[in-house]
Scaffold this motif. Structure first.
Motif, PDB file in Angstrom:
ATOM      1  N   GLU B 113      -8.458   1.303   3.683  1.00 53.03           N
ATOM      2  CA  GLU B 113      -7.354   1.325   2.713  1.00 53.03           C
ATOM      3  C   GLU B 113      -6.064   0.957   3.445  1.00 53.03           C
ATOM      4  OE1 GLU B 113      -6.989   6.229   2.909  1.00 53.03           O
ATOM      5  OE2 GLU B 113      -7.772   5.258   1.094  1.00 53.03           O
ATOM      6  N   GLY B 114      -4.962   0.945   2.708  1.00 57.40           N
ATOM      7  CA  GLY B 114      -3.662   0.677   3.327  1.00 57.40           C
ATOM      8  C   GLY B 114      -3.624  -0.659   4.045  1.00 57.40           C
ATOM      9  N   ASP B 115      -3.075  -0.662   5.271  1.00 57.44           N
ATOM     10  CA  ASP B 115      -2.907  -1.910   6.002  1.00 57.44           C
ATOM     11  C   ASP B 115      -4.237  -2.609   6.291  1.00 57.44           C
ATOM     12  OD1 ASP B 115      -0.201  -1.609   5.997  1.00 57.44           O
ATOM     13  OD2 ASP B 115      -0.037  -0.884   8.063  1.00 57.44           O
ATOM     14  N   GLU B 116      -5.263  -1.833   6.554  1.00 51.05           N
ATOM     15  CA  GLU B 116      -6.572  -2.433   6.843  1.00 51.05           C
ATOM     16  C   GLU B 116      -7.115  -3.173   5.625  1.00 51.05           C
ATOM     17  OE1 GLU B 116      -9.573  -0.574   9.882  1.00 51.05           O
ATOM     18  OE2 GLU B 116      -8.837   1.009   8.548  1.00 51.05           O
ATOM     19  N   LEU B 117      -6.938  -2.545   4.464  1.00 48.18           N
ATOM     20  CA  LEU B 117      -7.368  -3.176   3.219  1.00 48.18           C
ATOM     21  C   LEU B 117      -6.594  -4.480   2.987  1.00 48.18           C
ATOM     22  CD1 LEU B 117      -8.449  -3.454   0.342  1.00 48.18           C
ATOM     23  CD2 LEU B 117      -6.982  -1.573  -0.341  1.00 48.18           C
ATOM     24  N   LEU B 118      -5.275  -4.433   3.170  1.00 46.57           N
ATOM     25  CA  LEU B 118      -4.466  -5.644   2.968  1.00 46.57           C
ATOM     26  C   LEU B 118      -4.856  -6.743   3.958  1.00 46.57           C
ATOM     27  CD1 LEU B 118      -0.946  -4.085   2.241  1.00 46.57           C
ATOM     28  CD2 LEU B 118      -2.583  -5.103   0.609  1.00 46.57           C
ATOM     29  N   PHE B 119      -5.163  -6.340   5.202  1.00 48.15           N
ATOM     30  CA  PHE B 119      -5.604  -7.291   6.220  1.00 48.15           C
ATOM     31  C   PHE B 119      -6.873  -8.010   5.749  1.00 48.15           C
ATOM     32  CE2 PHE B 119      -8.229  -8.240   9.977  1.00 48.15           C
ATOM     33  CZ  PHE B 119      -7.359  -8.960  10.767  1.00 48.15           C
ATOM     34  N   SER B 120      -7.814  -7.227   5.199  1.00 45.41           N
ATOM     35  CA  SER B 120      -9.091  -7.815   4.763  1.00 45.41           C
ATOM     36  C   SER B 120      -8.881  -8.761   3.576  1.00 45.41           C
ATOM     37  CB  SER B 120     -10.109  -6.731   4.413  1.00 45.41           C
ATOM     38  OG  SER B 120      -9.828  -6.128   3.160  1.00 45.41           O
ATOM     39  N   LEU B 121      -7.986  -8.376   2.658  1.00 39.50           N
ATOM     40  CA  LEU B 121      -7.729  -9.240   1.497  1.00 39.50           C
ATOM     41  C   LEU B 121      -7.001 -10.516   1.914  1.00 39.50           C
ATOM     42  CD1 LEU B 121      -6.630  -6.634  -1.222  1.00 39.50           C
ATOM     43  CD2 LEU B 121      -8.898  -7.662  -0.895  1.00 39.50           C
ATOM     44  N   LYS B 122      -6.091 -10.373   2.871  1.00 40.38           N
ATOM     45  CA  LYS B 122      -5.361 -11.549   3.350  1.00 40.38           C
ATOM     46  C   LYS B 122      -6.331 -12.545   4.006  1.00 40.38           C
ATOM     47  CE  LYS B 122      -1.646 -13.112   6.408  1.00 40.38           C
ATOM     48  NZ  LYS B 122      -1.481 -14.352   5.615  1.00 40.38           N
ATOM     49  N   LYS B 123      -7.245 -12.036   4.827  1.00 43.46           N
ATOM     50  CA  LYS B 123      -8.249 -12.903   5.465  1.00 43.46           C
ATOM     51  C   LYS B 123      -9.052 -13.656   4.398  1.00 43.46           C
ATOM     52  CE  LYS B 123      -8.168 -12.182   9.999  1.00 43.46           C
ATOM     53  NZ  LYS B 123      -8.090 -13.289  10.966  1.00 43.46           N
ATOM     54  N   LEU B 124      -9.474 -12.930   3.359  1.00 42.87           N
ATOM     55  CA  LEU B 124     -10.280 -13.506   2.287  1.00 42.87           C
ATOM     56  C   LEU B 124      -9.511 -14.607   1.557  1.00 42.87           C
ATOM     57  CD1 LEU B 124     -12.730 -13.413   0.275  1.00 42.87           C
ATOM     58  CD2 LEU B 124     -11.498 -11.617  -0.943  1.00 42.87           C
ATOM     59  N   VAL B 125      -8.305 -14.254   1.116  1.00 47.56           N
ATOM     60  CA  VAL B 125      -7.533 -15.186   0.291  1.00 47.56           C
ATOM     61  C   VAL B 125      -7.078 -16.397   1.118  1.00 47.56           C
ATOM     62  CG1 VAL B 125      -5.428 -15.454  -1.070  1.00 47.56           C
ATOM     63  CG2 VAL B 125      -6.863 -13.403  -1.349  1.00 47.56           C
ATOM     64  N   ASP B 126      -6.622 -16.159   2.335  1.00 53.15           N
ATOM     65  CA  ASP B 126      -6.175 -17.286   3.164  1.00 53.15           C
ATOM     66  C   ASP B 126      -7.319 -18.278   3.400  1.00 53.15           C
ATOM     67  OD1 ASP B 126      -3.665 -16.253   3.271  1.00 53.15           O
ATOM     68  OD2 ASP B 126      -3.753 -15.598   5.368  1.00 53.15           O
ATOM     69  N   LYS B 127      -8.527 -17.753   3.568  1.00 55.71           N
ATOM     70  CA  LYS B 127      -9.684 -18.648   3.803  1.00 55.71           C
ATOM     71  C   LYS B 127      -9.895 -19.587   2.618  1.00 55.71           C
ATOM     72  CE  LYS B 127     -14.745 -18.543   4.328  1.00 55.71           C
ATOM     73  NZ  LYS B 127     -15.937 -17.687   4.449  1.00 55.71           N
ATOM     74  N   GLN B 148      -3.445  -3.818  -8.759  1.00 51.70           N
ATOM     75  CA  GLN B 148      -4.881  -4.010  -9.020  1.00 51.70           C
ATOM     76  C   GLN B 148      -5.742  -3.493  -7.859  1.00 51.70           C
ATOM     77  OE1 GLN B 148      -6.220  -7.776 -10.769  1.00 51.70           O
ATOM     78  NE2 GLN B 148      -4.099  -8.325 -11.206  1.00 51.70           N
ATOM     79  N   VAL B 149      -5.120  -3.410  -6.676  1.00 51.90           N
ATOM     80  CA  VAL B 149      -5.847  -2.893  -5.507  1.00 51.90           C
ATOM     81  C   VAL B 149      -6.327  -1.458  -5.759  1.00 51.90           C
ATOM     82  CG1 VAL B 149      -5.506  -2.179  -3.098  1.00 51.90           C
ATOM     83  CG2 VAL B 149      -4.747  -4.444  -3.850  1.00 51.90           C
ATOM     84  N   ASN B 150      -5.612  -0.747  -6.620  1.00 47.48           N
ATOM     85  CA  ASN B 150      -6.025   0.632  -6.932  1.00 47.48           C
ATOM     86  C   ASN B 150      -7.379   0.685  -7.641  1.00 47.48           C
ATOM     87  OD1 ASN B 150      -3.615   1.576  -5.858  1.00 47.48           O
ATOM     88  ND2 ASN B 150      -2.542   1.413  -7.830  1.00 47.48           N
ATOM     89  N   GLY B 151      -7.815  -0.443  -8.184  1.00 43.27           N
ATOM     90  CA  GLY B 151      -9.070  -0.465  -8.919  1.00 43.27           C
ATOM     91  C   GLY B 151     -10.279  -0.854  -8.077  1.00 43.27           C
ATOM     92  N   ILE B 152     -10.073  -1.042  -6.780  1.00 48.49           N
ATOM     93  CA  ILE B 152     -11.205  -1.465  -5.941  1.00 48.49           C
ATOM     94  C   ILE B 152     -11.541  -0.456  -4.849  1.00 48.49           C
ATOM     95  CG2 ILE B 152     -10.789  -3.930  -6.336  1.00 48.49           C
ATOM     96  CD1 ILE B 152      -9.575  -4.085  -3.506  1.00 48.49           C
ATOM     97  N   THR B 153     -12.795  -0.481  -4.444  1.00 50.54           N
ATOM     98  CA  THR B 153     -13.254   0.223  -3.244  1.00 50.54           C
ATOM     99  C   THR B 153     -13.470  -0.853  -2.192  1.00 50.54           C
ATOM    100  OG1 THR B 153     -14.374   1.938  -4.514  1.00 50.54           O
ATOM    101  CG2 THR B 153     -15.126   1.596  -2.243  1.00 50.54           C
ATOM    102  N   ALA B 154     -12.721  -0.748  -1.091  1.00 51.69           N
ATOM    103  CA  ALA B 154     -12.816  -1.765  -0.043  1.00 51.69           C
ATOM    104  C   ALA B 154     -13.469  -1.162   1.194  1.00 51.69           C
ATOM    105  CB  ALA B 154     -11.434  -2.302   0.300  1.00 51.69           C
ATOM    106  N   PHE B 155     -14.143  -2.000   1.946  1.00 52.98           N
ATOM    107  CA  PHE B 155     -14.905  -1.482   3.087  1.00 52.98           C
ATOM    108  C   PHE B 155     -15.082  -2.551   4.149  1.00 52.98           C
ATOM    109  CE2 PHE B 155     -17.507  -2.839  -0.476  1.00 52.98           C
ATOM    110  CZ  PHE B 155     -18.247  -3.853   0.085  1.00 52.98           C
TER     111      PHE B 155
END
Lengths: 204, 204
Positions: B113-127, B148-155
């Protein structure tokens, strides 16, 4: 699988066509204490009793084989086209997503052998040899070649539940929906073209 | 999955490339007492600690979400091209088969969650935005959109085991291998062309 209601495919003919056109599926069960998958053709056919089932077979050497007993529950996954959908294609800010088509079938294993097994193999081979110049025919294979049948576990899957998703930007208005199709068609990639075609078919 | 030794892919770079090019995978676990699959991008990336992991996220509304606890074991399936191989293409009698490429990864869930979650989403979207005209950037999205991030479980999935199959008619001699490639290239179907290309790359 989890499917938002707006992405449910409720058209039995479309689902059947999809399975038959995307029959190279994944057979999932719990083997040796963990989820286990085998990539095999799973053919939606009427069995000799007129019941619609999935036919499949795997190598006996595959540890999953031991778990495929009569009455065992399995998940059959059928994958279709899919493509990234950039939110930069919309006329408003949003997050990107992925469009895709898939069907999951939960079912119950019944092992088959003898004539039933040969029936299932003939259905499989006749389907894929339909366009061959010199089609391979199960019934013409020598006894020696057919001894390979001893190395497989064959089964029919009785269908308990069908879950069909076609996530095709149904949540977008006409203008954005059209923009997505146009962008996909400009990608010149088979998956993008396929998703665009499905989106066109799915338009109200 | 079960892989005959001759079909094992033992090339770490080829496996990594395959996962990154076929990242729209299937996350499998045991949910509500049965095998459960969710179709999502699963991105092979280095996390901030420099460890290679798979990043993913699913809707909290997905029942699978409740089973994705820290330490849970999951199976990530990556599908590639596949095509029916007619034994009528050989110079001898045999049974037909299917060529395909797939990778299965068993791993362990760690929720982020938090910064780690944003890091993972940034990697995904930038790709996936790398070729966009006006790329969506996670860091430019409004606070409202990012809710919308509140609606997901990230891992992140810590990789425990990689199983890589490339079944590409390695059991055929040169003459038959070449005949299969030629027949596939004449099919004019994306999967057939892809398998033919992989067979050419895989020639000794």
């Amino acid at each position: 699988m989890y499917i938002e209601e707006q992405y449910q495919n409720n058209d039995p003919k479309a689902i059947r066509d999809f399975i038959q056109q995307n029959s190279f599926g994944i057979l999932i069960n719990q083997t040796e204490g963990k989820p286990w998958g085998t990539h095999i053709p799973l053919e939606l056919e009427y069995n000799p009793e007129g019941k619609e089932v999935l036919y499949g077979h795997i190598a006996k050497a595959n540890p999953q084989s031991a778990a495929l007993q009569n009455g065992a529950t399995v998940l059959a996954i059928f994958n279709g086209p899919h493509h990234y959908i950039s939110s930069s294609w919309y006329d408003h800010e949003n997050v990107p997503t992925w469009n895709y088509i898939a069907v999951h079938i939960y079912g119950t294993i019944r092992l088959i052998e003898g004539d039933e097994l040969l029936f299932s193999l003939k259905k499989l081979v006749d389907k894929y040899e339909a366009t061959s110049e010199n089609p391979t025919k199960i019934e013409n294979l020598s006894a020696k070649t057919m001894r390979q049948v001893n190395g497989i576990t064959a089964f029919e899957i009785s269908i308990d539940q069908i879950q069909a998703v076609h996530k095709l930007s149904q949540n977008r208005d006409d203008k954005n929906h059209s923009a997505i199709i146009e962008k996909l068609e400009n990608q010149n990639r088979p998956n993008a073209i396929s998703i665009a075609r499905e989106m066109r078919k799915n338009r109200k």
